[in-house]
Design a protein around this motif. Sequence first.
Motif, PDB file in Angstrom:
ATOM      1  N   TYR A  67      13.583   4.396   4.393  1.00 52.49           N
ATOM      2  CA  TYR A  67      14.063   3.300   5.234  1.00 52.49           C
ATOM      3  C   TYR A  67      15.571   3.263   5.325  1.00 52.49           C
ATOM      4  CZ  TYR A  67       9.613   1.394   6.255  1.00 52.49           C
ATOM      5  OH  TYR A  67       8.367   1.229   6.752  1.00 52.49           O
ATOM      6  N   ARG A  97      10.604  -0.333 -13.435  1.00 53.48           N
ATOM      7  CA  ARG A  97      11.100  -0.270 -12.062  1.00 53.48           C
ATOM      8  C   ARG A  97      11.519   1.145 -11.698  1.00 53.48           C
ATOM      9  NH1 ARG A  97      15.137  -2.996 -10.037  1.00 53.48           N
ATOM     10  NH2 ARG A  97      16.236  -1.066 -10.434  1.00 53.48           N
ATOM     11  N   TYR A 100       8.991   3.851 -10.497  1.00 52.56           N
ATOM     12  CA  TYR A 100       8.439   3.766  -9.143  1.00 52.56           C
ATOM     13  C   TYR A 100       8.865   4.975  -8.316  1.00 52.56           C
ATOM     14  CZ  TYR A 100       7.093   1.709  -4.659  1.00 52.56           C
ATOM     15  OH  TYR A 100       6.519   1.470  -3.444  1.00 52.56           O
ATOM     16  N   ALA A 251       1.816   0.283  -2.819  1.00 56.00           N
ATOM     17  CA  ALA A 251       2.946   0.059  -3.730  1.00 56.00           C
ATOM     18  C   ALA A 251       2.463  -0.649  -4.997  1.00 56.00           C
ATOM     19  CB  ALA A 251       4.023  -0.764  -3.035  1.00 56.00           C
ATOM     20  N   SER A 252       1.599  -1.643  -4.832  1.00 59.02           N
ATOM     21  CA  SER A 252       1.066  -2.368  -5.996  1.00 59.02           C
ATOM     22  C   SER A 252       0.311  -1.421  -6.918  1.00 59.02           C
ATOM     23  CB  SER A 252       0.105  -3.467  -5.554  1.00 59.02           C
ATOM     24  OG  SER A 252       0.785  -4.414  -4.805  1.00 59.02           O
ATOM     25  N   TYR A 255       2.632   0.561  -9.010  1.00 62.76           N
ATOM     26  CA  TYR A 255       3.124  -0.227 -10.148  1.00 62.76           C
ATOM     27  C   TYR A 255       2.027  -0.418 -11.185  1.00 62.76           C
ATOM     28  CZ  TYR A 255       7.686  -1.263  -8.219  1.00 62.76           C
ATOM     29  OH  TYR A 255       8.962  -1.144  -7.762  1.00 62.76           O
ATOM     30  N   PRO A 490      17.655 -10.519   5.632  1.00 62.01           N
ATOM     31  CA  PRO A 490      18.163 -11.060   4.368  1.00 62.01           C
ATOM     32  C   PRO A 490      18.520  -9.957   3.384  1.00 62.01           C
ATOM     33  CG  PRO A 490      15.987 -11.931   4.910  1.00 62.01           C
ATOM     34  CD  PRO A 490      16.243 -10.794   5.821  1.00 62.01           C
TER      35      PRO A 490
ATOM     36  N   VAL B  20       2.832 -13.763  -4.614  1.00 66.46           N
ATOM     37  CA  VAL B  20       1.526 -13.697  -3.969  1.00 66.46           C
ATOM     38  C   VAL B  20       1.613 -12.952  -2.652  1.00 66.46           C
ATOM     39  CG1 VAL B  20      -0.385 -15.030  -3.016  1.00 66.46           C
ATOM     40  CG2 VAL B  20       0.820 -15.842  -5.054  1.00 66.46           C
ATOM     41  N   SER B  24       6.885 -10.800   5.823  1.00 65.00           N
ATOM     42  CA  SER B  24       7.979 -10.155   6.545  1.00 65.00           C
ATOM     43  C   SER B  24       7.504  -8.810   7.071  1.00 65.00           C
ATOM     44  CB  SER B  24       9.179  -9.952   5.622  1.00 65.00           C
ATOM     45  OG  SER B  24       8.910  -8.897   4.742  1.00 65.00           O
ATOM     46  N   GLN B  29       9.199  -5.310   3.449  1.00 64.06           N
ATOM     47  CA  GLN B  29       8.205  -5.253   2.372  1.00 64.06           C
ATOM     48  C   GLN B  29       8.390  -4.001   1.541  1.00 64.06           C
ATOM     49  OE1 GLN B  29       4.150  -5.777   3.458  1.00 64.06           O
ATOM     50  NE2 GLN B  29       4.412  -7.974   3.774  1.00 64.06           N
ATOM     51  N   SER B  30       8.676  -2.901   2.233  1.00 67.09           N
ATOM     52  CA  SER B  30       8.849  -1.641   1.526  1.00 67.09           C
ATOM     53  C   SER B  30      10.088  -1.697   0.639  1.00 67.09           C
ATOM     54  CB  SER B  30       8.957  -0.517   2.545  1.00 67.09           C
ATOM     55  OG  SER B  30       9.611   0.568   1.975  1.00 67.09           O
ATOM     56  N   LEU B  32      11.400  -4.410  -0.676  1.00 62.53           N
ATOM     57  CA  LEU B  32      11.100  -5.277  -1.817  1.00 62.53           C
ATOM     58  C   LEU B  32      10.231  -4.542  -2.824  1.00 62.53           C
ATOM     59  CD1 LEU B  32      10.445  -8.693  -0.052  1.00 62.53           C
ATOM     60  CD2 LEU B  32      12.382  -8.068  -1.483  1.00 62.53           C
ATOM     61  N   ALA B  33       9.276  -3.755  -2.301  1.00 62.57           N
ATOM     62  CA  ALA B  33       8.388  -3.010  -3.195  1.00 62.57           C
ATOM     63  C   ALA B  33       9.193  -2.024  -4.030  1.00 62.57           C
ATOM     64  CB  ALA B  33       7.324  -2.280  -2.390  1.00 62.57           C
ATOM     65  N   GLY B  36      10.563  -3.491  -6.902  1.00 67.47           N
ATOM     66  CA  GLY B  36       9.580  -3.972  -7.865  1.00 67.47           C
ATOM     67  C   GLY B  36       8.864  -5.248  -7.459  1.00 67.47           C
ATOM     68  N   LEU B  37       9.134  -5.731  -6.253  1.00 63.77           N
ATOM     69  CA  LEU B  37       8.489  -6.964  -5.821  1.00 63.77           C
ATOM     70  C   LEU B  37       7.234  -6.652  -5.016  1.00 63.77           C
ATOM     71  CD1 LEU B  37      11.455  -9.278  -4.821  1.00 63.77           C
ATOM     72  CD2 LEU B  37       9.628  -9.858  -6.398  1.00 63.77           C
ATOM     73  N   VAL B  38       6.109  -6.586  -5.703  1.00 61.60           N
ATOM     74  CA  VAL B  38       4.827  -6.400  -5.022  1.00 61.60           C
ATOM     75  C   VAL B  38       3.917  -7.549  -5.452  1.00 61.60           C
ATOM     76  CG1 VAL B  38       4.918  -3.900  -4.725  1.00 61.60           C
ATOM     77  CG2 VAL B  38       4.077  -4.847  -6.876  1.00 61.60           C
ATOM     78  N   PRO B  39       2.888  -7.857  -4.649  1.00 59.83           N
ATOM     79  CA  PRO B  39       1.991  -8.948  -5.025  1.00 59.83           C
ATOM     80  C   PRO B  39       1.474  -8.762  -6.453  1.00 59.83           C
ATOM     81  CG  PRO B  39       1.534  -8.257  -2.797  1.00 59.83           C
ATOM     82  CD  PRO B  39       2.562  -7.311  -3.339  1.00 59.83           C
ATOM     83  N   LYS B  44      11.158 -14.084 -12.848  1.00 60.88           N
ATOM     84  CA  LYS B  44      11.802 -15.328 -13.226  1.00 60.88           C
ATOM     85  C   LYS B  44      12.885 -15.678 -12.205  1.00 60.88           C
ATOM     86  CE  LYS B  44      14.778 -16.479 -16.801  1.00 60.88           C
ATOM     87  NZ  LYS B  44      15.343 -16.136 -18.091  1.00 60.88           N
ATOM     88  N   MET B  69      15.298 -14.499   2.814  1.00 59.45           N
ATOM     89  CA  MET B  69      14.208 -13.730   2.232  1.00 59.45           C
ATOM     90  C   MET B  69      13.318 -14.632   1.393  1.00 59.45           C
ATOM     91  SD  MET B  69      13.418 -10.548   2.320  1.00 59.45           S
ATOM     92  CE  MET B  69      11.738 -11.073   2.516  1.00 59.45           C
ATOM     93  N   ARG B  72      10.528 -16.565   2.830  1.00 58.37           N
ATOM     94  CA  ARG B  72       9.307 -15.888   3.278  1.00 58.37           C
ATOM     95  C   ARG B  72       8.445 -15.405   2.121  1.00 58.37           C
ATOM     96  NH1 ARG B  72      12.098 -11.767   7.171  1.00 58.37           N
ATOM     97  NH2 ARG B  72      13.631 -13.165   8.109  1.00 58.37           N
TER      98      ARG B  72
END
Lengths: 808, 76
Positions: A67, A97, A100, A251-252, A255, A490, B20, B24, B29-30, B32-33, B36-39, B44, B69, B72
């Motif tokens: 990306y 992290r 990944y 992706a999940s 992880y 963002p 959850v 976006s 999403q990619s 964020l993934a 390390g941000l995946v559902p 914290k 961000m 969303r």
Amino acid sequence: MGRIIKAALAGNPNSGKTTIFNNLTGARHHVANYPGVTVSTEEGDFTFGDTEFVLTDLPGTYSLAAYSPEERIARDFIIREKPDVVLNVVDATNIERNLYLTTQLMELGVPLVLVFNMSDMAQEHGAAIDIARLSTLLRVPVVETVGHKRRGMDEICRAAIDVVEGRREGCGVPLHYGHDIDPAIASIESEIGADKTFVPEVSARWMAVKLLENDACVREKITRTPVLELADRQRAHLAQLLGDRPETVIASRRYGFISGACTESLLPASVEARHIQSDKIDAVLTHPFWGLPIFLALMYVVFAFTFTLGDYPTGWLESFFGWAGGVIGGFWPEGSDSLLRSLLVDGIIGGVGGVISFLPNILLLFLAIAFLEDSGYMSRAAFIMDHLMHKIGLHGQSFIPMLIGFGCSVPAILATRTLDSRRDRITTIMIIPLMSCGARLTVYALIIPAFFPVHWQGPVLWLIYFTGILLAVGSAWVLRHTLLKGESVPMVMELPPYRIPTLLSVAVHTWERSWEYLKKAGTVILSISIVLWAMTAFPRKPGEAGAFAAEEAAAQDLYNQGIRDLAHQMDLPADFDLGSLLQDLPDDEFAIQDPGLAHFVSMLKQKRAIERRYAHHPVRGELHDDPVLLEKELLLTRLRSADPATCRLVAQYEEKVFGPRDQALRKIERRRHAEGLSYSMIGRLGHALDPVWRPMGFDWRIGTALIGAFAAKEVFVAQMGIIFASGGADGNADALRGQLRAAYSPLVGLCILLFTLISSPCLATVAATRKETESWGWAVFQMAWLTVLAYAVTVAVFQIGRLLGWGI
Amino acid sequence: MSEALKNLATVESGHQVELVRVNSGHAMQSRLASMGLVPGTMFKVVRNDHRGPFIIGLKGARVVLGRGMADRIEVR
């Protein structure tokens, strides 16, 4: 013997990848604190035992999703160059992290060596890593290293050789995405394989995964529609089944695989402890209220540091180039018309010297920026500025390139690669030239002291920088509401823990950017100086003997009259040629028959010797405050009292006879030079554009220098130096300032500053814009937009200033 | 921890939450993934000043998220 291994270094930003690269290759390369500093791949080679390694340092990335430009560069390199082994650097304090990226490298099927860097810090924080277990689980060798202590470097090489020679497994375990996704992958894989003529770059399975992830680059490579249709069907099916987009679920699952591997090898997935200190510092530095004032104060310190400390070495360099110009010019006889002398002294030393003189300021600014980057503060600055930047439609991350822009626009434009959204990137690139760069500082450093009293110099400089920021904010707002309309994306950015920058990394960092500046001085500016010099020197005005003949004759007549008076007062014979004698001033005055005349010649020479000795001492303040000037006065008084009568005659000769003719001839020379310049190519261009300059209060000379500044901003200084060189201003900024002060009003000075600040960026910036936006359109737009803006602002300021009677 | 979904923007500093859903586009999403941000991820909220960007702590890293961000991101 003689085996060559092609290896690549991959890893997250802040994983210490670049430190490992430097350790292995010994190359000059800098540690990047955020992605975008290591923009292109760097290569270095070294030998280990009898093996030669060619190592490529890939940009730091979190993923290979392609990306961002960095991700694309890293992925394309692995796919196209097919390195024998990829050394994947993993921050051992942040394993979960970092792995990944590892899962994606394993999917690509390249042989891997995992390098667990900063393992000492992980152990310090109580992380027990069962390396052997993890290595077996992932089926890749794992090596522990401490980058900044050079620990583990040999182990990396040994593991790499083992993997390449097949003694150890390195390709990792095949990843499974679960009973719902795996069949979908298999079906797409077989559809790809149905076309026997199609040879996938990596593997059909990898392409199938990427198609499920809706990867645009891979989709482009698939030419058969049945494959794409199947992929779309499977995506829709999975989305319905899983209740989320397939790429998110994939992706999940990655992880999930990582945390499974971590749990089995008893690793704490992350080390929270390393943030305890950083969080405490952040509580102060990124405070919701105090963060911004602290940041502004820091910026003030950076600029104060740059300018106060930089002024001394700048002065030394200026004197050096002044001296060099004198020495080289001295090889030719006085008043020589040699083209070579003019090229060397006026063109090259005057041009390049003027630019290099400002290197200390630029060096210090880059040093300060490198320190802030390496300490981790720069990302905090982006955090602090995010709220404000949002008001103009950009986000905090745009702020980092803008800050670098105060040093040089070119690295600043390259640093915009961190921005994910193309709209944000282009907007940022468009406004970066308004961040007043180091090169423009050279113009301010010339102009401001020339026109403004000392206590006004700081505020004027501040005003110029501030005007640039204000215009940048305005331009960004306009662009985001017209050409680049759309929702702003963002920010997502990692905050690395604070660390004390190592001396080496800051030094290397500073050097690399300053070297770029020096290279520019040595190449672009050198050639431009020569071209501009040629444009100034040619075509040469045909010598018209009669042009100033009358004035020259008048000056000579006065001189002759004075000489006759003197000869009469000294009781010399009527036919004695006193003029020739004084012109030549024989070394041996004792050969002169007449004792009175011999004494006169001796006194004249002594007086001139004293004058010469103190000629370079600047006159500042009152005579009696300055011991050097007092000393000179004492010597002259002593000379006078020795023989008052002869001394009066000497003074009469110097002030009434020799002096006036000398001044008259110099004046004629200056006019002749000015006419020659006016006749030259650049003079004609400057004149032709006179109606354009006029409303801004500029004359053709400033206009001519501004034409040069299109090539590189620093050239303005060099060009003014050449134009005014006739007055003996070569390489000496103070003399040039004096001439500028005599020729223009402070209002014009301010207009020069404004026009220099805003107008079209230098050629190097235009080239960078073209490359980074991949469009000539944007580069031309940037050039045109800024020039029009500059013109409008400068004309407005000059006309209003003139009406109100400011500084004229 | 309540089971009801809420917007990340409303979570105060110092709270631990589970991601959850991210509402976006594909690219975001990619991105964020990759951070390390995946559902299903627990993280914290380190800083929420109700103005300007967030700082969150996840998987041993500090990550800045723009306020846009955070609006969303749904968590529980």
